[in-house]
Design a protein around this motif. Structure first.
Motif, mmCIF file in Angstrom:
data_model
loop_
_atom_site.group_PDB
_atom_site.id
_atom_site.type_symbol
_atom_site.label_atom_id
_atom_site.label_comp_id
_atom_site.label_asym_id
_atom_site.label_seq_id
_atom_site.Cartn_x
_atom_site.Cartn_y
_atom_site.Cartn_z
ATOM 1 N N GLY A 32 -4.424 -12.431 12.566
ATOM 2 C CA GLY A 32 -4.175 -11.144 13.249
ATOM 3 C C GLY A 32 -3.182 -10.273 12.519
ATOM 4 N N HIS A 33 -3.113 -10.408 11.213
ATOM 5 C CA HIS A 33 -2.172 -9.593 10.459
ATOM 6 C C HIS A 33 -2.787 -8.305 9.925
ATOM 7 N N LEU A 34 -4.042 -8.075 10.255
ATOM 8 C CA LEU A 34 -4.682 -6.821 9.821
ATOM 9 C C LEU A 34 -5.111 -6.054 11.057
ATOM 10 N N ARG A 35 -4.936 -4.749 11.020
ATOM 11 C CA ARG A 35 -5.436 -3.923 12.131
ATOM 12 C C ARG A 35 -5.838 -2.552 11.596
ATOM 13 N N ARG A 36 -6.689 -1.892 12.392
ATOM 14 C CA ARG A 36 -7.086 -0.524 12.008
ATOM 15 C C ARG A 36 -6.572 0.430 13.082
ATOM 16 N N VAL A 37 -5.822 1.432 12.627
ATOM 17 C CA VAL A 37 -5.231 2.379 13.590
ATOM 18 C C VAL A 37 -5.663 3.803 13.230
ATOM 19 N N PHE A 38 -5.458 4.696 14.188
ATOM 20 C CA PHE A 38 -5.820 6.092 13.945
ATOM 21 C C PHE A 38 -4.976 6.663 12.810
ATOM 22 N N ASN A 39 -5.652 7.409 11.929
ATOM 23 C CA ASN A 39 -4.999 7.845 10.702
ATOM 24 C C ASN A 39 -4.253 9.161 10.890
ATOM 25 N N TRP A 40 -3.083 9.093 11.512
ATOM 26 C CA TRP A 40 -2.281 10.325 11.666
ATOM 27 C C TRP A 40 -1.798 10.828 10.324
ATOM 28 N N GLY A 41 -1.608 9.854 9.413
ATOM 29 C CA GLY A 41 -1.034 10.203 8.114
ATOM 30 C C GLY A 41 -1.783 11.309 7.407
ATOM 31 N N PHE A 42 -3.091 11.366 7.618
ATOM 32 C CA PHE A 42 -3.880 12.376 6.904
ATOM 33 C C PHE A 42 -3.435 13.788 7.285
ATOM 34 N N LEU A 43 -3.061 13.927 8.561
ATOM 35 C CA LEU A 43 -2.662 15.263 9.010
ATOM 36 C C LEU A 43 -1.174 15.531 8.823
ATOM 37 N N THR A 44 -0.380 14.436 8.665
ATOM 38 C CA THR A 44 1.066 14.657 8.628
ATOM 39 C C THR A 44 1.663 14.440 7.242
ATOM 40 N N ASN A 45 0.903 13.900 6.300
ATOM 41 C CA ASN A 45 1.449 13.630 4.975
ATOM 42 C C ASN A 45 1.089 14.731 3.984
ATOM 43 N N GLY A 46 1.879 14.735 2.912
ATOM 44 C CA GLY A 46 1.519 15.582 1.783
ATOM 45 C C GLY A 46 0.559 14.835 0.874
ATOM 46 N N ASP A 47 0.314 15.459 -0.245
ATOM 47 C CA ASP A 47 -0.600 14.838 -1.198
ATOM 48 C C ASP A 47 0.059 13.595 -1.805
ATOM 49 N N SER A 48 -0.751 12.741 -2.345
ATOM 50 C CA SER A 48 -0.219 11.534 -2.990
ATOM 51 C C SER A 48 -1.213 11.046 -4.027
ATOM 52 N N ARG A 49 -0.708 10.241 -4.992
ATOM 53 C CA ARG A 49 -1.616 9.624 -5.949
ATOM 54 C C ARG A 49 -2.423 8.515 -5.285
ATOM 55 N N GLU A 50 -1.854 7.970 -4.192
ATOM 56 C CA GLU A 50 -2.509 6.870 -3.516
ATOM 57 C C GLU A 50 -3.385 7.420 -2.394
#
Lengths: 253, 223, 419
Positions: free
Chosen positions: C173-191
């Motif tokens: 149970g160490h993996l989970r999928r969550v809603f990707n808020w980061g896409f709307l709140t982050n800047g650009d990245s190489r990753e």
């Protein structure tokens, strides 16, 4: 005989190269309704619009001659058109209330000329104007509604109220009833007759019956010339000029 | 008016009224002529016929009136047209009156049959009715062609009719006074002359209306 | 009786057929365009659906001796702690190469994420805590079944060993999928797993604000003067023709103009929304003037005439009566012009708004990028996960566009006066 309020002496008006009015000599008497009749393109509207210098808006239009209002040449360089138009109101063929409330329509002229300082004074004048135009009874309870919510005849009376609000000397009317039904027309005609005691009215009309009904004096224009001018009764019963006769009886002249 | 009206129907209607008036005028003229003929040659049947013609004339009068009325309602004529529409109403009324006098005159024939008038009076009456008939003919001609000079001429002719009337009245009064002739005949001669004089006046009125249609001036004297 | 059913030589049947034929052709044309629209929306939505959720991995983080890192570094990273945690999870992994693969499970950004967590709640320092950090894009793709496991191991991005580790992690149970808020709140990245749209969105918003603030007053002013006051002469005709021509000039030319004028002559900051907005303003100005003039022309001249006849001066007549009536039309025209500007990439490339911007700009003078440029950049990136980002960014751009048009419609409804 009364002194004329407006008198035209040798008035020529040109649109570019073509001449629209030829040597018009005409005296308008105060507190009378003067009707200008004639076939389309005869220059009657051009003459009407010369009186409040609306023709100035047409770049190619040129005026020659002398046109006086109360003895003052209105084409003199010292005359401010804005001041002139405050003295000479105009009502158009198609009712054209501003897209504002009924109150604002009437108050507009008073506002731009800064005629009323106090708000109550403004309200009084608006009420007075609407009463004079015989519209008060119908609109007193809905002054905030847009002017174009009224019927055609009411709109035209609103335009008359708007014009007389600034208390001009002369009111020019350019076929004011041509877009109205017979009842509305009758109401306006009655109104014109009652306005006569305070204003001098000059009306362009295509309806000879209307001219005969409401005017005291009638001028017949034909091809830019003033053919005949005189008492309305005479013009419509025993005109002197054959062109007048032909026009008013409906014969091609 | 030589210039045709834009609405052709209007000219047509106006012409129709005119032709009705002329027809009526012709009928009245015939009636008057027949009445003056029967006057001194009594014929009961003829008198009856002349009297009954009156109904027809009244019909013409009504017709003209309603045509003019409908024309005013439809076209609101002005100036000349208005006068040309109003005049027929007046003209028809005048003609109708002329017809009435012709009818009355015809009725006198019986009296003249019983007590014949003096021969000089017969001649004068005949002269007078002839003059009146000429006037009527002329005024109808003037109405048809719009000839105001001819109409003025008709008014001039009326003067001679008036003179004849005076002459007959004076002569008949005298004869009745000194009893050189049957008084009854004399009185009726005066009455006939008076009728003819009235006919002349009505014809004069018609000529005035013709003048008014074309000039716009009302010639009737007033204050 | 007339037989209306009878063909009376009018070729009624032929006419009805022609009408039916035409209607069918029209319907087919609409169906074709609808099909392409649907296909576009479908592909974009399908591609973008992958980024709705994002994979996170749970780590048993030992921060007992990490206090020093926070104190010494301006931008501390806890990459070592992350790696240690991963190693602790799989103690059997010994080989250097395998360890490296193991480290690849967590995003290279995980260290910074932990730094931010510490910023928010410093009490976790010096303790052992369980935290969720962003997993790498490879792991994410594998979990979503985007990695073809039928290929020989050497050609795969996920080796057999990795597959087993992932299975272990899932079991525990160490993996989970969550809603990707980061896409709307982050800047650009190489990753790709942490790359977000916000910097581009803000850049676009700033640019458009600048564009509107400059182009609207200038455009409306020019339109009012040209339409209501300028005397009709050869000069005004020439100006009119030129404005119409300018509207058709390729946008990259405006970019060049901006480059030489704003950057070269005026020395404004490079890559900034200020310059971008001004360039877009230059580009939309002709469109705006044309739209505004059309709006002014559609006002019945009777209003102006009525005002003039009352003795209003020409300026009063125009500003009291013509301008308010034309306003909704001018606004819609401007917003449509701006919507056009929103999609422009070329002129922005010319003035350097193509830079790789991680930080979210806080003023119009800071370097920024714009949505279409961001889309262009991502579409160009080699990482597979960026394809999804591209699609998602297109959706954001379209939503922006639609909402602008919606505002235009609402404004029109609200302000429009009937006459």
């Amino acid at each position: 005989m009364l002194d004329p309020i407006i008198s035209a002496r040798g008035v020529n008006v040109f649109y570019g190269d073509s001449q629209a009015l030829f040597d018009i000599e005409l005296d308008v008497l105060p507190n009378k309704v003067t009707a200008l009749i004639g076939p389309s393109g005869c220059g009657k509207s051009t003459f009407l619009r010369s009186i409040n210098r609306m023709n100035d808006l047409i770049p190619v239009c040129r005026f020659e001659g002398e046109l006086t209002l109360s003895g003052q040449d209105i084409y003199d360089k010292s005359v401010d058109v804005v001041a002139l138009r405050a003295q000479v109101g105009m009502v158009f063929q198609k009712p054209n209330p501003f897209p504002k409330s009924i109150f604002e329509n009437v108050a507009y002229g008073l506002r731009i000329h800064k005629m009323c300082t106090a708000k109550s004074e403004l309200q009084d004048r608006v009420e007075w104007s609407l009463k004079s135009a015989g519209l008060w009874e119908e609109v007193s309870h809905r002054l905030d509604e847009p002017g174009n919510s009224l019927s055609g005849g009411q709109q035209q009376r609103l335009c008359i109220a708007r014009a007389i609000a600034v208390q001009p000397k002369v009111v020019l009317m350019d076929e004011p009833c041509s877009a109205l039904d017979p009842i509305a027309t009758a109401v306006i005609e009655d109104l014109i007759d009652s306005l006569r005691k305070d204003y001098t009215i000059i009306i362009v009309t295509h309806s000879m019956q209307q001219a005969a009904r409401i005017s005291q004096r009638t001028a017949f224009f034909h091809l830019g010339k003033l053919v005949e001018f005189g008492e309305t009764k005479t013009i419509f019963t025993t005109p002197k000029d054959e062109r007048t006769q032909n026009y008013i009886t409906g014969r091609i002249g | 008016m030589e210039t045709p009206h834009i609405v052709k129907k209007f000219d047509k209607n106006l012409d129709k009224i005119k032709s009705v008036i002329l027809e009526m005028g012709a009928l009245v003229a015939r009636q008057l002529e027949d009445a003056s003929e029967v006057l001194f040659a009594y014929d009961k049947k003829e008198v009856r016929r002349i009297t009954e013609l009156d109904l027809m004339i009244n019909g013409f009068h009504k017709d003209v009136h309603s045509r003019a009325e409908i024309l005013i309602v439809r076209r609101q004529p002005m100036a000349f047209d208005l006068r040309a529409t109003l005049a027929p109403i007046e003209v028809a009324r005048e003609l109708e009156r002329v017809g009435d006098y012709a009818k009355t005159m015809a009725a006198f024939a019986e009296t003249f049959d019983e007590s014949p008038p003096a021969s000089e009076h017969i001649a004068l009456i005949n002269e007078m009715s002839a003059a009146v008939l000429v006037m009527l003919g002329d005024v109808l001609q003037a109405y048809l062609t719009g000839d105001i000079e001819l109409a003025a001429n008709v008014r001039a002719q009326d003067l001679s009719v008036d003179i004849l009337n005076d002459k007959i009245r004076d002569s008949a009064t005298k004869m009745a006074g000194d009893s050189t002739h049957d008084a009854k005949a004399c009185i009726y001669v005066i009455l006939v002359a008076q009728k003819l004089e009235r006919v002349g006046d009505h014809i004069t009125n018609v000529s005035r209306y013709i003048n008014q249609v074309y000039t716009g001036d009302d010639l009737k004297r007033s204050l | 009786m007339i037989d209306f059913g009878k063909n009376a030589g009018f070729d009624l049947k032929g006419r009805h057929r022609a009408e039916a034929r035409f209607q069918w052709m029209g319907k087919i044309a609409i169906a074709i365009s609808l099909f392409f629209l649907a296909a576009m929306v479908f592909t974009i939505a399908r591609d973008a659906s992958g980024i709705i959720k994002q994979t996170q991995i749970q780590l048993q983080l030992d921060l007992t001796d990490a206090t020093g890192i926070a104190q010494n570094n301006k931008h501390p990273s806890y990459g070592k702690a992350v790696k240690a945690a991963l190693r602790a999870q799989f103690p059997k992994v010994k080989k250097r190469k395998d360890k490296k693969r193991l480290y690849g499970f967590a995003s290279p950004e995980a260290g910074f994420e932990i730094a931010r967590m510490i910023d928010e709640s410093p009490e976790i320092l010096g303790r052992i805590t369980k935290v969720w950090v962003t997993a790498s894009d490879g792991l994410d793709l594998y979990l979503r079944g985007k990695v073809d496991m039928d290929l020989p191991e050497r050609q795969r991005r996920v080796s057999d060993a990795e597959r087993d580790w992932i299975a272990t992690l899932q079991e525990q149970g160490h993996l989970r999928r969550v809603f990707n808020w980061g896409f709307l709140t982050n800047g650009d990245s190489r990753e790709p797993e942490v790359a977000g749209i916000l910097s581009a969105l803000v850049g676009t918003a700033y640019s458009l604000a600048v564009c509107f603030a400059f182009a609207f007053p200038v455009g409306i002013g020019a339109a009012i003067y040209l339409e209501e006051f300028a005397p009709k002469s050869r000069l005004s005709d020439l100006i009119e023709v030129n404005i119409n021509n300018l509207a058709a000039v390729p946008s990259i030319v405006f970019g060049l103009l901006g480059l030489s004028m704003f950057l070269g002559v005026f020395g404004m900051p490079r890559s900034s929304p200020l310059v971008g907005g001004l360039v877009l303003a230059l580009m939309t100005l002709p469109t705006m003037i044309i739209a505004a003039r059309a709006a002014l022309r559609s006002v019945p001249p009777s209003f102006k005439e009525g005002a003039l006849a009352l003795g209003a001066s020409p300026v009063q007549a125009v500003f009291h009566h013509v301008f308010p009536v034309a306003m909704p039309g001018m606004l819609t025209g401007s917003i449509v012009g701006m919507a056009q500007a929103l999609g422009e990439t070329a002129p922005l490339l010319m003035i350097g708004m193509v830079a790789f911007i991680v930080d979210i700009p806080t003023s119009i003078l800071e370097p920024a990028t714009a949505l279409p440029v961001q889309i262009f950049l991502w579409a160009d990136s080699p990482e597979r996960a960026f394809t999804e980002k591209t699609a998602a960014a297109i959706i954001v751009l379209l939503v922006f566009l639609v909402s602008m048009n919606l505002i235009a419609i609402l404004l029109r409804r609200k302000l429009e006066t009937r006459f």
